[in-house]
Write an enzyme that holds these catalytic residues in place. Structure first.
Site, PDB file in Angstrom:
ATOM      1  N   ASP A  59      10.841  -1.635  15.432  1.00 22.24           N
ATOM      2  CA  ASP A  59       9.934  -0.704  14.752  1.00 22.24           C
ATOM      3  C   ASP A  59      10.585  -0.305  13.432  1.00 22.24           C
ATOM      4  O   ASP A  59      11.693   0.245  13.422  1.00 22.24           O
ATOM      5  CB  ASP A  59       9.718   0.522  15.662  1.00 22.24           C
ATOM      6  CG  ASP A  59       8.738   1.519  15.067  1.00 22.24           C
ATOM      7  OD1 ASP A  59       8.471   1.479  13.849  1.00 22.24           O
ATOM      8  OD2 ASP A  59       8.250   2.367  15.844  1.00 22.24           O
ATOM      9  N   ASN A  88       7.380  -8.798   6.605  1.00 20.48           N
ATOM     10  CA  ASN A  88       5.904  -8.810   6.545  1.00 20.48           C
ATOM     11  C   ASN A  88       5.302  -7.494   7.046  1.00 20.48           C
ATOM     12  O   ASN A  88       4.313  -7.013   6.493  1.00 20.48           O
ATOM     13  CB  ASN A  88       5.391  -9.979   7.392  1.00 20.48           C
ATOM     14  CG  ASN A  88       3.924  -9.826   7.725  1.00 20.48           C
ATOM     15  OD1 ASN A  88       3.047 -10.116   6.917  1.00 20.48           O
ATOM     16  ND2 ASN A  88       3.629  -9.350   8.941  1.00 20.48           N
ATOM     17  N   TYR A 169      -0.418   3.753  -0.889  1.00 22.57           N
ATOM     18  CA  TYR A 169       0.027   2.471  -0.337  1.00 22.57           C
ATOM     19  C   TYR A 169       0.679   1.610  -1.423  1.00 22.57           C
ATOM     20  O   TYR A 169       1.794   1.093  -1.253  1.00 22.57           O
ATOM     21  CB  TYR A 169      -1.183   1.756   0.281  1.00 22.57           C
ATOM     22  CG  TYR A 169      -0.983   0.297   0.569  1.00 22.57           C
ATOM     23  CD1 TYR A 169      -0.169  -0.128   1.608  1.00 22.57           C
ATOM     24  CD2 TYR A 169      -1.629  -0.679  -0.207  1.00 22.57           C
ATOM     25  CE1 TYR A 169       0.010  -1.477   1.866  1.00 22.57           C
ATOM     26  CE2 TYR A 169      -1.460  -2.020   0.053  1.00 22.57           C
ATOM     27  CZ  TYR A 169      -0.640  -2.422   1.080  1.00 22.57           C
ATOM     28  OH  TYR A 169      -0.455  -3.754   1.330  1.00 22.57           O
ATOM     29  N   LYS A 173       4.629   0.076  -2.020  1.00 18.63           N
ATOM     30  CA  LYS A 173       4.971  -1.333  -2.261  1.00 18.63           C
ATOM     31  C   LYS A 173       5.719  -1.496  -3.583  1.00 18.63           C
ATOM     32  O   LYS A 173       6.627  -2.321  -3.694  1.00 18.63           O
ATOM     33  CB  LYS A 173       3.688  -2.185  -2.266  1.00 18.63           C
ATOM     34  CG  LYS A 173       3.008  -2.269  -0.905  1.00 18.63           C
ATOM     35  CD  LYS A 173       3.868  -3.039   0.081  1.00 18.63           C
ATOM     36  CE  LYS A 173       3.132  -3.368   1.348  1.00 18.63           C
ATOM     37  NZ  LYS A 173       3.904  -4.218   2.266  1.00 18.63           N
ATOM     38  N   VAL A 202      -6.577 -10.783   1.636  1.00 16.84           N
ATOM     39  CA  VAL A 202      -6.654 -11.559   2.871  1.00 16.84           C
ATOM     40  C   VAL A 202      -7.501 -10.837   3.923  1.00 16.84           C
ATOM     41  O   VAL A 202      -7.289  -9.644   4.196  1.00 16.84           O
ATOM     42  CB  VAL A 202      -5.234 -11.807   3.447  1.00 16.84           C
ATOM     43  CG1 VAL A 202      -5.302 -12.784   4.618  1.00 16.84           C
ATOM     44  CG2 VAL A 202      -4.295 -12.322   2.372  1.00 16.84           C
TER      45      VAL A 202
END
Ligand SMILES: NC(=O)c1ccc[n+]([C@@H]2O[C@H](COP(=O)([O-])OP(=O)(O)OC[C@H]3O[C@@H](n4cnc5c(N)ncnc54)[C@H](OP(=O)(O)O)[C@@H]3O)[C@@H](O)[C@H]2O)c1
Length: 272
Positions: A59, A88, A169, A173, A202
Protein backbone atom coordinates in the site's frame (compact mmCIF):
# COMPACT_ATOMS: atom_id res chain seq x y z
CA UNK A 1 13.88 -12.31 -19.88
CA UNK A 2 13.36 -9.37 -17.54
CA UNK A 3 12.18 -8.86 -13.98
CA UNK A 4 9.43 -6.29 -13.43
CA UNK A 5 7.89 -4.83 -10.27
CA UNK A 6 4.64 -3.00 -10.95
CA UNK A 7 2.43 -1.26 -8.38
CA UNK A 8 -1.37 -1.09 -8.56
CA UNK A 9 -1.94 -4.19 -10.69
CA UNK A 10 -5.43 -4.84 -9.29
CA UNK A 11 -7.20 -3.13 -12.20
CA UNK A 12 -6.95 -0.62 -15.02
CA UNK A 13 -3.61 0.06 -16.65
CA UNK A 14 -1.73 -1.86 -13.95
CA UNK A 15 -3.64 -5.08 -14.64
CA UNK A 16 -2.86 -4.62 -18.34
CA UNK A 17 0.87 -4.30 -17.54
CA UNK A 18 0.58 -7.59 -15.67
CA UNK A 19 -1.18 -9.25 -18.63
CA UNK A 20 1.22 -8.11 -21.32
CA UNK A 21 4.44 -8.53 -19.38
CA UNK A 22 3.59 -12.04 -18.16
CA UNK A 23 2.81 -13.28 -21.69
CA UNK A 24 6.52 -14.07 -22.03
CA UNK A 25 7.06 -16.96 -19.60
CA UNK A 26 10.71 -15.97 -19.23
CA UNK A 27 9.71 -12.64 -17.67
CA UNK A 28 9.14 -12.51 -13.92
CA UNK A 29 6.53 -10.04 -12.67
CA UNK A 30 5.92 -8.97 -9.08
CA UNK A 31 2.70 -6.99 -8.70
CA UNK A 32 2.03 -4.88 -5.61
CA UNK A 33 -1.58 -4.33 -4.55
CA UNK A 34 -3.65 -3.27 -1.59
CA UNK A 35 -5.91 -6.35 -1.72
CA UNK A 36 -3.72 -9.39 -2.37
CA UNK A 37 -6.45 -12.05 -2.10
CA UNK A 38 -8.90 -10.30 -4.43
CA UNK A 39 -6.17 -9.61 -7.00
CA UNK A 40 -4.89 -13.19 -6.90
CA UNK A 41 -8.44 -14.38 -7.60
CA UNK A 42 -8.83 -11.89 -10.45
CA UNK A 43 -5.49 -12.84 -11.98
CA UNK A 44 -6.35 -16.55 -11.75
CA UNK A 45 -9.68 -15.92 -13.49
CA UNK A 46 -8.45 -13.53 -16.16
CA UNK A 47 -4.96 -14.87 -16.88
CA UNK A 48 -5.18 -18.45 -15.71
CA UNK A 49 -2.26 -19.86 -13.74
CA UNK A 50 0.86 -17.97 -14.77
CA UNK A 51 3.78 -19.15 -12.61
CA UNK A 52 5.80 -16.06 -13.54
CA UNK A 53 3.33 -13.77 -11.71
CA UNK A 54 3.69 -13.01 -7.98
CA UNK A 55 1.22 -10.78 -6.14
CA UNK A 56 2.37 -9.05 -2.95
CA UNK A 57 0.69 -6.70 -0.53
CA UNK A 58 1.93 -3.13 -0.93
CA UNK A 59 0.00 0.00 0.00
CA UNK A 60 1.61 3.25 -1.13
CA UNK A 61 0.14 4.96 1.92
CA UNK A 62 1.72 2.46 4.34
CA UNK A 63 5.54 2.38 4.51
CA UNK A 64 5.70 -0.90 6.46
CA UNK A 65 3.85 -2.79 3.71
CA UNK A 66 6.24 -1.43 1.06
CA UNK A 67 9.24 -2.42 3.17
CA UNK A 68 7.89 -5.95 3.56
CA UNK A 69 7.12 -6.11 -0.18
CA UNK A 70 10.71 -5.11 -1.00
CA UNK A 71 12.04 -7.85 1.30
CA UNK A 72 9.69 -10.45 -0.21
CA UNK A 73 10.62 -9.31 -3.73
CA UNK A 74 14.31 -9.77 -2.92
CA UNK A 75 13.55 -13.40 -1.94
CA UNK A 76 11.57 -14.00 -5.15
CA UNK A 77 14.00 -12.44 -7.64
CA UNK A 78 17.26 -13.49 -5.96
CA UNK A 79 20.42 -12.52 -7.81
CA UNK A 80 18.50 -11.31 -10.90
CA UNK A 81 17.52 -8.11 -9.13
CA UNK A 82 14.80 -5.93 -10.68
CA UNK A 83 15.13 -4.69 -14.26
CA UNK A 84 12.06 -2.43 -14.40
CA UNK A 85 10.32 -0.78 -11.45
CA UNK A 86 6.98 0.60 -12.65
CA UNK A 87 5.26 3.08 -10.29
CA UNK A 88 1.79 2.73 -11.77
CA UNK A 89 -0.46 2.72 -8.70
CA UNK A 90 -2.01 6.04 -7.86
CA UNK A 91 -4.94 7.82 -6.35
CA UNK A 92 -7.29 9.43 -8.88
CA UNK A 93 -9.79 11.28 -6.68
CA UNK A 94 -13.39 11.89 -7.60
CA UNK A 95 -13.45 15.27 -5.87
CA UNK A 96 -11.79 17.28 -8.65
CA UNK A 97 -12.08 14.84 -11.57
CA UNK A 98 -14.73 16.72 -13.53
CA UNK A 99 -15.05 20.21 -12.12
CA UNK A 100 -12.91 23.32 -12.59
CA UNK A 101 -10.56 24.51 -9.86
CA UNK A 102 -13.05 27.23 -8.88
CA UNK A 103 -15.59 24.58 -7.85
CA UNK A 104 -13.29 23.64 -4.95
CA UNK A 105 -13.54 27.09 -3.36
CA UNK A 106 -16.10 26.18 -0.70
CA UNK A 107 -15.03 22.55 -0.14
CA UNK A 108 -12.31 23.39 2.35
CA UNK A 109 -12.31 20.21 4.45
CA UNK A 110 -12.61 17.86 1.46
CA UNK A 111 -9.83 19.69 -0.38
CA UNK A 112 -7.52 19.39 2.60
CA UNK A 113 -8.32 15.71 3.20
CA UNK A 114 -7.94 14.69 -0.45
CA UNK A 115 -4.76 16.75 -0.85
CA UNK A 116 -3.16 14.90 2.08
CA UNK A 117 -4.12 11.53 0.58
CA UNK A 118 -2.77 12.57 -2.83
CA UNK A 119 0.53 13.74 -1.38
CA UNK A 120 0.92 10.59 0.72
CA UNK A 121 0.00 8.19 -2.08
CA UNK A 122 1.13 9.75 -5.36
CA UNK A 123 4.28 11.45 -4.09
CA UNK A 124 5.65 10.19 -0.77
CA UNK A 125 4.49 6.60 -1.31
CA UNK A 126 6.35 6.49 -4.61
CA UNK A 127 9.43 8.09 -3.07
CA UNK A 128 9.46 5.38 -0.37
CA UNK A 129 8.97 2.78 -3.11
CA UNK A 130 12.04 4.05 -4.98
CA UNK A 131 14.22 4.11 -1.88
CA UNK A 132 13.20 0.60 -0.85
CA UNK A 133 13.54 -1.01 -4.29
CA UNK A 134 16.63 0.85 -5.52
CA UNK A 135 19.09 -1.79 -4.20
CA UNK A 136 17.23 -4.38 -6.31
CA UNK A 137 17.16 -2.10 -9.37
CA UNK A 138 20.92 -1.55 -9.05
CA UNK A 139 21.36 -5.35 -9.12
CA UNK A 140 19.28 -5.67 -12.29
CA UNK A 141 20.62 -5.36 -15.85
CA UNK A 142 18.19 -2.86 -17.37
CA UNK A 143 17.90 -0.37 -14.46
CA UNK A 144 14.76 1.52 -15.50
CA UNK A 145 12.34 3.18 -13.04
CA UNK A 146 9.16 4.33 -14.76
CA UNK A 147 6.48 6.48 -13.12
CA UNK A 148 2.96 6.87 -14.52
CA UNK A 149 2.31 10.59 -14.71
CA UNK A 150 -0.38 12.55 -16.54
CA UNK A 151 -0.40 15.02 -19.42
CA UNK A 152 -2.70 17.08 -17.20
CA UNK A 153 0.45 18.10 -15.32
CA UNK A 154 1.97 19.69 -18.44
CA UNK A 155 1.90 23.49 -18.10
CA UNK A 156 1.65 24.11 -21.86
CA UNK A 157 -1.33 21.75 -22.16
CA UNK A 158 -3.05 23.32 -19.13
CA UNK A 159 -2.56 26.87 -20.39
CA UNK A 160 -3.09 26.36 -24.12
CA UNK A 161 -6.11 24.05 -23.75
CA UNK A 162 -7.53 25.69 -20.65
CA UNK A 163 -7.56 22.40 -18.74
CA UNK A 164 -9.16 23.66 -15.52
CA UNK A 165 -10.26 20.24 -14.15
CA UNK A 166 -8.33 17.80 -11.92
CA UNK A 167 -6.25 20.53 -10.26
CA UNK A 168 -5.31 18.64 -7.08
CA UNK A 169 -4.64 15.36 -8.86
CA UNK A 170 -2.51 17.01 -11.56
CA UNK A 171 -0.55 18.93 -8.92
CA UNK A 172 0.32 15.66 -7.14
CA UNK A 173 1.60 14.24 -10.44
CA UNK A 174 3.58 17.42 -11.16
CA UNK A 175 5.18 17.10 -7.71
CA UNK A 176 6.08 13.50 -8.51
CA UNK A 177 7.64 14.59 -11.81
CA UNK A 178 10.01 16.70 -9.71
CA UNK A 179 10.84 13.78 -7.40
CA UNK A 180 11.57 11.63 -10.47
CA UNK A 181 13.97 14.31 -11.76
CA UNK A 182 15.66 14.52 -8.35
CA UNK A 183 16.25 10.74 -8.37
CA UNK A 184 17.67 11.08 -11.87
CA UNK A 185 19.97 13.87 -10.69
CA UNK A 186 21.43 11.61 -8.02
CA UNK A 187 21.38 8.18 -9.63
CA UNK A 188 21.97 8.61 -13.35
CA UNK A 189 25.69 8.21 -12.65
CA UNK A 190 24.81 4.70 -11.42
CA UNK A 191 23.12 3.98 -14.74
CA UNK A 192 19.53 4.11 -13.46
CA UNK A 193 17.01 5.73 -15.81
CA UNK A 194 14.20 7.52 -13.92
CA UNK A 195 11.43 8.57 -16.31
CA UNK A 196 7.85 9.88 -16.01
CA UNK A 197 5.44 8.68 -18.71
CA UNK A 198 1.83 9.76 -19.20
CA UNK A 199 -0.31 6.84 -20.43
CA UNK A 200 -2.56 9.02 -22.61
CA UNK A 201 -6.31 9.32 -22.07
CA UNK A 202 -7.21 5.72 -21.20
CA UNK A 203 -10.64 4.13 -20.71
CA UNK A 204 -10.57 2.21 -17.42
CA UNK A 205 -14.27 2.38 -16.59
CA UNK A 206 -14.06 5.66 -14.71
CA UNK A 207 -16.77 7.39 -16.71
CA UNK A 208 -19.56 4.84 -16.49
CA UNK A 209 -21.41 6.33 -13.50
CA UNK A 210 -21.00 10.06 -14.02
CA UNK A 211 -23.78 12.54 -13.23
CA UNK A 212 -25.05 14.88 -15.99
CA UNK A 213 -23.12 17.74 -14.37
CA UNK A 214 -19.90 15.69 -14.33
CA UNK A 215 -20.49 14.64 -17.93
CA UNK A 216 -20.73 18.33 -18.84
CA UNK A 217 -17.32 18.97 -17.23
CA UNK A 218 -15.84 16.10 -19.25
CA UNK A 219 -17.45 17.35 -22.46
CA UNK A 220 -15.79 20.73 -22.00
CA UNK A 221 -12.42 19.05 -21.42
CA UNK A 222 -12.80 16.80 -24.47
CA UNK A 223 -13.83 19.81 -26.59
CA UNK A 224 -10.61 21.58 -25.62
CA UNK A 225 -8.60 18.43 -26.33
CA UNK A 226 -10.10 18.26 -29.82
CA UNK A 227 -8.95 21.78 -30.52
CA UNK A 228 -5.43 20.77 -29.43
CA UNK A 229 -5.42 17.38 -31.17
CA UNK A 230 -8.00 17.21 -34.00
CA UNK A 231 -7.07 13.55 -34.56
CA UNK A 232 -8.37 12.66 -31.06
CA UNK A 233 -11.05 9.94 -31.37
CA UNK A 234 -11.70 9.36 -27.66
CA UNK A 235 -9.92 7.42 -24.93
CA UNK A 236 -7.62 4.57 -25.91
CA UNK A 237 -7.73 1.08 -24.41
CA UNK A 238 -5.33 -0.04 -21.67
CA UNK A 239 -3.98 -2.52 -24.23
CA UNK A 240 -3.00 0.26 -26.65
CA UNK A 241 -1.68 2.53 -23.90
CA UNK A 242 0.55 -0.13 -22.35
CA UNK A 243 1.87 -1.15 -25.78
CA UNK A 244 2.95 2.46 -26.42
CA UNK A 245 4.38 2.95 -22.93
CA UNK A 246 6.50 -0.19 -23.25
CA UNK A 247 7.76 0.89 -26.65
CA UNK A 248 8.68 4.29 -25.20
CA UNK A 249 10.51 2.90 -22.17
CA UNK A 250 12.43 0.51 -24.44
CA UNK A 251 13.65 3.40 -26.63
CA UNK A 252 14.39 5.72 -23.70
CA UNK A 253 17.89 5.92 -22.28
CA UNK A 254 20.01 8.24 -20.16
CA UNK A 255 22.33 8.73 -23.14
CA UNK A 256 19.34 9.69 -25.30
CA UNK A 257 18.46 12.51 -22.89
CA UNK A 258 15.50 10.86 -21.13
CA UNK A 259 16.93 10.93 -17.59
CA UNK A 260 14.33 12.58 -15.33
CA UNK A 261 12.17 13.54 -18.31
CA UNK A 262 8.37 13.72 -18.48
CA UNK A 263 6.96 12.39 -21.76
CA UNK A 264 3.74 10.96 -23.17
CA UNK A 265 3.08 7.32 -24.03
CA UNK A 266 4.30 8.32 -27.51
CA UNK A 267 7.67 9.39 -26.09
CA UNK A 268 7.17 13.11 -26.73
CA UNK A 269 4.88 15.97 -25.63
CA UNK A 270 1.88 14.79 -27.66
CA UNK A 271 -0.40 13.88 -24.75
CA UNK A 272 -3.27 12.26 -26.69
N1 LIG B 1 -6.58 6.25 -17.13
C1 LIG B 1 -6.05 7.37 -17.56
O1 LIG B 1 -6.55 7.99 -18.53
C2 LIG B 1 -4.83 7.95 -16.92
C3 LIG B 1 -4.35 9.17 -17.43
C4 LIG B 1 -3.21 9.73 -16.87
C5 LIG B 1 -2.54 9.07 -15.85
N2 LIG B 1 -3.02 7.89 -15.36
C6 LIG B 1 -2.23 7.26 -14.29
O2 LIG B 1 -1.99 5.90 -14.63
C7 LIG B 1 -1.93 5.10 -13.44
C8 LIG B 1 -2.96 3.97 -13.53
O3 LIG B 1 -4.21 4.59 -13.72
P1 LIG B 1 -5.57 3.81 -14.01
O4 LIG B 1 -6.32 4.63 -14.98
O5 LIG B 1 -5.30 2.37 -14.27
O6 LIG B 1 -6.27 4.03 -12.58
P2 LIG B 1 -7.26 3.09 -11.74
O7 LIG B 1 -8.08 2.23 -12.63
O8 LIG B 1 -7.92 4.05 -10.80
O9 LIG B 1 -6.25 2.17 -10.94
C9 LIG B 1 -5.42 2.73 -9.96
C10 LIG B 1 -4.56 1.65 -9.37
O10 LIG B 1 -3.78 2.24 -8.33
C11 LIG B 1 -3.99 1.49 -7.15
N3 LIG B 1 -3.85 2.28 -5.95
C12 LIG B 1 -4.60 3.33 -5.55
N4 LIG B 1 -4.19 3.75 -4.32
C13 LIG B 1 -3.18 2.92 -3.96
C14 LIG B 1 -2.37 2.82 -2.80
N5 LIG B 1 -2.51 3.61 -1.75
N6 LIG B 1 -1.42 1.85 -2.78
C15 LIG B 1 -1.27 0.99 -3.81
N7 LIG B 1 -2.01 1.03 -4.92
C16 LIG B 1 -2.96 1.99 -4.99
C17 LIG B 1 -5.40 0.93 -7.27
O11 LIG B 1 -5.58 -0.15 -6.38
P3 LIG B 1 -6.98 -0.48 -5.64
O12 LIG B 1 -7.72 -1.42 -6.58
O13 LIG B 1 -6.59 -1.11 -4.37
O14 LIG B 1 -7.72 0.82 -5.46
C18 LIG B 1 -5.39 0.52 -8.74
O15 LIG B 1 -4.74 -0.70 -8.92
C19 LIG B 1 -2.22 6.06 -12.28
O16 LIG B 1 -0.99 6.48 -11.72
C20 LIG B 1 -2.93 7.22 -12.95
O17 LIG B 1 -2.76 8.41 -12.23
C21 LIG B 1 -4.15 7.32 -15.87
Amino acid sequence: MSVYVVTGVSRGIGLEFLKQLSEDPKNLIVGLVRDKVATEQKVATELGGRPNVHILHGDLANYATLKQAAADTADIVGERGVDYLVANGGLVPHLDAYGPIGALADKVEEVEAVSSQLWQTNVIGNMHLFHLFLPLVLKGHVKKVITLSTGMADLDLINNCEVDIAGLYAASKAAMNVIVAKFNAQYKKDGVLFLSISPGFVEVGRYTDVTPEEAQGMTGFVGNLLAYAPHFKGPITPEESVRHIRSTWEKASIEGGFGGAFVSHLGNKQWV
